[in-house]
Design a protein around this motif. Structure first.
Motif, mmCIF file in Angstrom:
data_model
loop_
_atom_site.group_PDB
_atom_site.id
_atom_site.type_symbol
_atom_site.label_atom_id
_atom_site.label_comp_id
_atom_site.label_asym_id
_atom_site.label_seq_id
_atom_site.Cartn_x
_atom_site.Cartn_y
_atom_site.Cartn_z
ATOM 1 N N CYS A 203 0.807 -1.232 0.000
ATOM 2 C CA CYS A 203 0.000 0.000 0.000
ATOM 3 C C CYS A 203 0.833 1.271 0.000
ATOM 4 O O CYS A 203 0.313 2.342 -0.315
ATOM 5 C CB CYS A 203 -1.013 0.007 1.143
ATOM 6 S SG CYS A 203 -0.310 0.243 2.769
ATOM 7 N N THR A 204 2.104 1.191 0.360
ATOM 8 C CA THR A 204 2.919 2.413 0.317
ATOM 9 C C THR A 204 3.714 2.529 -0.994
ATOM 10 O O THR A 204 4.411 3.521 -1.189
ATOM 11 C CB THR A 204 3.920 2.469 1.494
ATOM 12 O OG1 THR A 204 4.705 1.294 1.452
ATOM 13 C CG2 THR A 204 3.227 2.605 2.831
ATOM 14 N N SER A 205 3.610 1.520 -1.842
ATOM 15 C CA SER A 205 4.361 1.593 -3.112
ATOM 16 C C SER A 205 3.813 2.734 -3.959
ATOM 17 O O SER A 205 2.600 2.868 -4.115
ATOM 18 C CB SER A 205 4.203 0.301 -3.913
ATOM 19 O OG SER A 205 4.608 -0.774 -3.133
ATOM 20 N N ILE A 206 4.718 3.507 -4.512
ATOM 21 C CA ILE A 206 4.255 4.644 -5.325
ATOM 22 C C ILE A 206 3.724 4.161 -6.676
ATOM 23 O O ILE A 206 2.847 4.770 -7.279
ATOM 24 C CB ILE A 206 5.382 5.682 -5.488
ATOM 25 C CG1 ILE A 206 4.806 6.986 -6.035
ATOM 26 C CG2 ILE A 206 6.541 5.168 -6.337
ATOM 27 C CD1 ILE A 206 5.629 8.190 -5.728
ATOM 28 N N THR A 207 4.229 3.012 -7.120
ATOM 29 C CA THR A 207 3.688 2.391 -8.331
ATOM 30 C C THR A 207 3.265 0.975 -7.978
ATOM 31 O O THR A 207 4.021 0.248 -7.337
ATOM 32 C CB THR A 207 4.744 2.340 -9.455
ATOM 33 O OG1 THR A 207 5.174 3.675 -9.729
ATOM 34 C CG2 THR A 207 4.200 1.742 -10.737
ATOM 35 N N THR A 208 2.053 0.619 -8.355
ATOM 36 C CA THR A 208 1.580 -0.748 -8.107
ATOM 37 C C THR A 208 1.073 -1.334 -9.423
ATOM 38 O O THR A 208 0.915 -0.605 -10.408
ATOM 39 C CB THR A 208 0.429 -0.768 -7.071
ATOM 40 O OG1 THR A 208 -0.555 0.167 -7.498
ATOM 41 C CG2 THR A 208 0.906 -0.444 -5.679
ATOM 42 N N GLY A 209 0.806 -2.620 -9.387
ATOM 43 C CA GLY A 209 0.188 -3.262 -10.554
ATOM 44 C C GLY A 209 1.112 -3.429 -11.739
ATOM 45 O O GLY A 209 0.650 -3.551 -12.876
ATOM 46 N N GLU A 210 2.425 -3.418 -11.479
ATOM 47 C CA GLU A 210 3.338 -3.577 -12.617
ATOM 48 C C GLU A 210 3.228 -4.969 -13.241
ATOM 49 O O GLU A 210 3.563 -5.155 -14.408
ATOM 50 C CB GLU A 210 4.784 -3.301 -12.181
ATOM 51 C CG GLU A 210 5.023 -1.803 -12.034
ATOM 52 C CD GLU A 210 6.145 -1.461 -11.091
ATOM 53 O OE1 GLU A 210 7.056 -0.763 -11.509
ATOM 54 O OE2 GLU A 210 6.103 -1.919 -9.930
ATOM 55 N N ASP A 211 2.746 -5.928 -12.433
ATOM 56 C CA ASP A 211 2.562 -7.279 -12.970
ATOM 57 C C ASP A 211 1.133 -7.472 -13.500
ATOM 58 O O ASP A 211 0.781 -8.527 -13.988
ATOM 59 C CB ASP A 211 2.874 -8.332 -11.884
ATOM 60 C CG ASP A 211 2.121 -8.053 -10.590
ATOM 61 O OD1 ASP A 211 1.570 -6.942 -10.461
ATOM 62 O OD2 ASP A 211 2.067 -8.946 -9.722
ATOM 63 N N GLY A 212 0.297 -6.423 -13.372
ATOM 64 C CA GLY A 212 -1.101 -6.531 -13.811
ATOM 65 C C GLY A 212 -1.302 -5.857 -15.156
ATOM 66 O O GLY A 212 -0.344 -5.566 -15.870
#
Ligand code: SF4
Length: 363
Positions: A203-212
């Motif tokens: 939840c603190t990652s500035i970028t998420t969903g890189e594998d999505g």
């Protein structure tokens, strides 16, 4: 006499902006409590966001980027500031507005009118996707069926997927959202309270969903909500930002509301508390023995899922069969075979599920 002269000189100096030391301060900066002038406030506000973008390599030149736009203050300020920074620093981005119409009469219909004006004001192409078109249900219909309990679970799950579908339609490389530092600190706290290790770790990652299907970025990760409110209020009247500030009529305001109030109390005592909570979340180390869910794809719609069916398909199936509780852990059985386990969750966990994905978070 000398002492009083010295005192008045000191008072005179303290009336100057503590950053430029030239102009009169007009506000105490919420993040640092510095007395600063309007010009310096704009500069630090925008420059900090620019530095976050650059240091975290959020974008590459030539990328197409969708801004999740709800018409609320966070996403409106984000659209404005990102357009400005893109132009000023030649990021080379193609920006778009992407809105989701949940079908909430008296709330989303009005806020979407604001986004349509933003489209013209900022010259950014707008794509709107509706729950009705995607799922065959509006939130008004869903609330009619299930009442005001768990409505945000449906709304949050559907919105997440709707944004991904909108991003695919626009063929964008990234989606940016207006989540601010307060939102992230609240989410860290909620995930600790729920013992949700999987979400806490990301939840603190500035970028998420890189594998999505599409990476999501939060350029406002370190931007305080109070400063997002101040920013448009200080713009001169030719530039006044047009945003919608009414709360969703179906907002439960329960669990996240408590966390929000707690963070606000902490902020009053010590403004840095918000950044420190985010830092704590960032520094959490997940034990290697903690089993994390494995990502696969939904057998029904192909969306990413750690179960046989993704959450949206389970919820939709429950709605279409007239058994809306099927997907929210209140009934046994179901395609993913996990509902029996979910019914044993403590009441607090169930409550947190209800309120954590609120759309008033500007996606
Ligand atoms: Fe959807 Fe947010 Fe309204 Fe809940 S409060 S119904 S998540 S827009």
């Amino acid at each position: 006499m000398e002492a009083s002269e010295g005192k008045s000189k000191k008072q005179g100096a303290s009336r100057l902006c503590c950053l430029c030391n030239q102009r009169r301060p007009v506000l105490k900066r919420p993040k640092t409590l510095q007395q600063i002038c309007k010009e310096c406030f704009y500069e630090v506000f925008e420059e900090e966001i620019h530095q976050v973008i650059v240091k975290n390599h959020l974008f590459k030149s030539g990328e197409r980027v969708a801004i999740g736009a709800s018409g609320g203050k966070d996403s409106t300020v984000l659209a404005y500031v990102l357009s400005e920074l893109n132009r000023r620093h030649s990021y080379g981005l193609d920006l778009f507005l992407l809105s989701i119409d949940e079908g909430i009469t008296g709330y989303r219909d009005d806020s979407l009118e604001t986004v349509k004006r933003n489209e013209l004001q900022y010259g950014l192409p707008l794509q709107i996707l509706s729950y009705k078109d995607l799922y065959g249900w509006t939130m008004d219909d869903i609330v009619k069926m299930i009442g005001l309990k768990n409505n945000c679970t449906f709304c949050g799950v559907f919105r997440r997927q709707a944004l991904d579908r909108g991003a695919a339609l626009l063929k964008v490389d990234k989606l940016v959202t207006g989540h601010n530092a307060d939102d992230i600190a609240e989410t860290v706290l909620l995930n600790i309270l729920r013992g949700d290790i999987a979400r806490l770790s990301r939840c603190t990652s500035i970028t998420t969903g890189e594998d999505g299907p599409i990476p999501r970025c939060k350029p406002f990760k370190y931007t305080y909500e109070k400063e997002i409110v101040i920013y448009p209020s200080l713009l001169n009247h030719f530039l006044k930002l047009d945003y919608f500030s009414t709360e969703c009529i179906y907002s439960p305001n329960a669990y996240r509301g408590f966390a929000r109030e707690f963070i606000k109390d902490l902020e009053r005592l010590r403004p840095r508390a918000i950044l420190d909570i985010i830092k704590s979340g960032e520094d959490f180390r997940i034990a290697t023995t903690t089993k994390m869910p494995e990502q696969g794809t939904c057998e029904r719609c192909g969306y990413i899922s750690s179960q046989k069916w993704c959450k949206a398909c389970v919820l939709l199936d429950g709605l279409n069969r007239g058994l809306p509780k099927m997907g929210i852990g209140r009934a046994r059985g179901g395609v993913n075979g996990d509902h029996q386990k979910e019914t044993k969750k403590p009441a607090s966990a169930a409550r947190s599920l209800e309120s954590k994905q609120c759309g008033s978070l500007d996606f």
